[in-house]
Write a protein that holds these residues in place. Sequence first.
Motif, PDB file in Angstrom:
ATOM      1  N   GLN A  40     -28.451  23.344   7.042  1.00  0.00           N
ATOM      2  CA  GLN A  40     -28.084  22.217   6.190  1.00  0.00           C
ATOM      3  C   GLN A  40     -27.315  22.653   4.951  1.00  0.00           C
ATOM      4  OE1 GLN A  40     -28.558  18.854   6.609  1.00  0.00           O
ATOM      5  NE2 GLN A  40     -27.534  18.466   4.655  1.00  0.00           N
ATOM      6  N   LEU A  41     -27.777  23.723   4.283  1.00  0.00           N
ATOM      7  CA  LEU A  41     -27.208  24.115   2.993  1.00  0.00           C
ATOM      8  C   LEU A  41     -26.200  25.260   3.102  1.00  0.00           C
ATOM      9  CD1 LEU A  41     -30.427  23.993   0.789  1.00  0.00           C
ATOM     10  CD2 LEU A  41     -28.708  22.201   1.105  1.00  0.00           C
ATOM     11  N   GLY A  42     -26.312  26.062   4.146  1.00  0.00           N
ATOM     12  CA  GLY A  42     -25.392  27.181   4.319  1.00  0.00           C
ATOM     13  C   GLY A  42     -25.471  28.173   3.172  1.00  0.00           C
ATOM     14  N   ASP A  43     -24.338  28.739   2.827  1.00  0.00           N
ATOM     15  CA  ASP A  43     -24.313  29.725   1.732  1.00  0.00           C
ATOM     16  C   ASP A  43     -24.155  29.086   0.359  1.00  0.00           C
ATOM     17  OD1 ASP A  43     -21.665  28.926   1.690  1.00  0.00           O
ATOM     18  OD2 ASP A  43     -20.858  30.868   2.308  1.00  0.00           O
ATOM     19  N   GLY A  44     -24.094  27.747   0.329  1.00  0.00           N
ATOM     20  CA  GLY A  44     -24.060  27.033  -0.939  1.00  0.00           C
ATOM     21  C   GLY A  44     -22.693  26.801  -1.521  1.00  0.00           C
ATOM     22  N   ARG A  45     -21.647  27.326  -0.895  1.00  0.00           N
ATOM     23  CA  ARG A  45     -20.316  27.224  -1.511  1.00  0.00           C
ATOM     24  C   ARG A  45     -19.876  25.783  -1.713  1.00  0.00           C
ATOM     25  NH1 ARG A  45     -16.584  31.453   1.768  1.00  0.00           N
ATOM     26  NH2 ARG A  45     -18.082  30.960   3.413  1.00  0.00           N
ATOM     27  N   ARG A  46     -20.252  24.901  -0.800  1.00  0.00           N
ATOM     28  CA  ARG A  46     -19.800  23.508  -0.977  1.00  0.00           C
ATOM     29  C   ARG A  46     -20.495  22.824  -2.148  1.00  0.00           C
ATOM     30  NH1 ARG A  46     -22.880  19.473   2.179  1.00  0.00           N
ATOM     31  NH2 ARG A  46     -24.626  20.490   3.226  1.00  0.00           N
ATOM     32  N   PHE A  47     -21.573  23.444  -2.671  1.00  0.00           N
ATOM     33  CA  PHE A  47     -22.251  22.934  -3.861  1.00  0.00           C
ATOM     34  C   PHE A  47     -21.882  23.752  -5.105  1.00  0.00           C
ATOM     35  CE2 PHE A  47     -25.201  22.458  -0.203  1.00  0.00           C
ATOM     36  CZ  PHE A  47     -25.144  21.080  -0.082  1.00  0.00           C
ATOM     37  N   HIS A  48     -20.923  24.684  -4.950  1.00  0.00           N
ATOM     38  CA  HIS A  48     -20.536  25.603  -6.033  1.00  0.00           C
ATOM     39  C   HIS A  48     -21.711  26.498  -6.421  1.00  0.00           C
ATOM     40  CE1 HIS A  48     -16.834  23.310  -6.374  1.00  0.00           C
ATOM     41  NE2 HIS A  48     -17.560  22.208  -6.478  1.00  0.00           N
TER      42      HIS A  48
END
Length: 220
Positions: A63-71
């Motif tokens: 769901q969250l991945g490596d977080g890049r899309r959330f900066h």
Amino acid sequence: MHAIILAAGRGERMRPLTDTLPKPLLEINGKPLIQYHVENLVRAGINRIVINHGIYGEQIEKQLGDGRRFHANIVYSAEGNKPLETGGGIYRALPLLGDDPFLALNADIWTDYPFQKLPPDPQGLAHLVLIENPAHNPAGDFAIEDAFLANTGIRLFTFSGIGVYRKELFQGQVDGVFPLTPLIRRAADNHQATGEMYNGVWLDIGTPERLRKLRQHIQE
């Protein structure tokens, strides 16, 4: 500052909702609960985030991945099917949390607490955010005396699940299952733990009824 979101709890009281889903992925207004935490941390300038997880934890990673899309920069500490409790979970993740004091946040709460207010260099080994006692914890957990935590007092308040810790709090521990609270109580006895009160929005999402109330609160 690094942050760890504690997401390894099994969520037994939330069953059957958590029979095939980790509790932090329960949706609130179309968005997983844990995503709100990630976004709020980033908004406060905290983007180095560790997430520990247990059973079905691979769903959180997907769901969250490596977080890049959330900066953000998100890494994971997997515990498998044997939860380590809060203390053991943080201890296992310590190599991922840098050398400075770090924020630990329970995944199963909902709050508008401004994380940027937390002290990056707390006095002592721990700094806890306390709240007024909710119905499910009427006796409270800690008192505050001149900004220091105390295990006894005229009035006890509830630990919110938000705290800043130094690695030294875990000195002498070994990898395995152990709770966090006894370490905090020992620090409080040694005048090595501080606290603050928060009177804003805070909800514990521990049962289906509390989840329903949160969803109603968001809609309103």
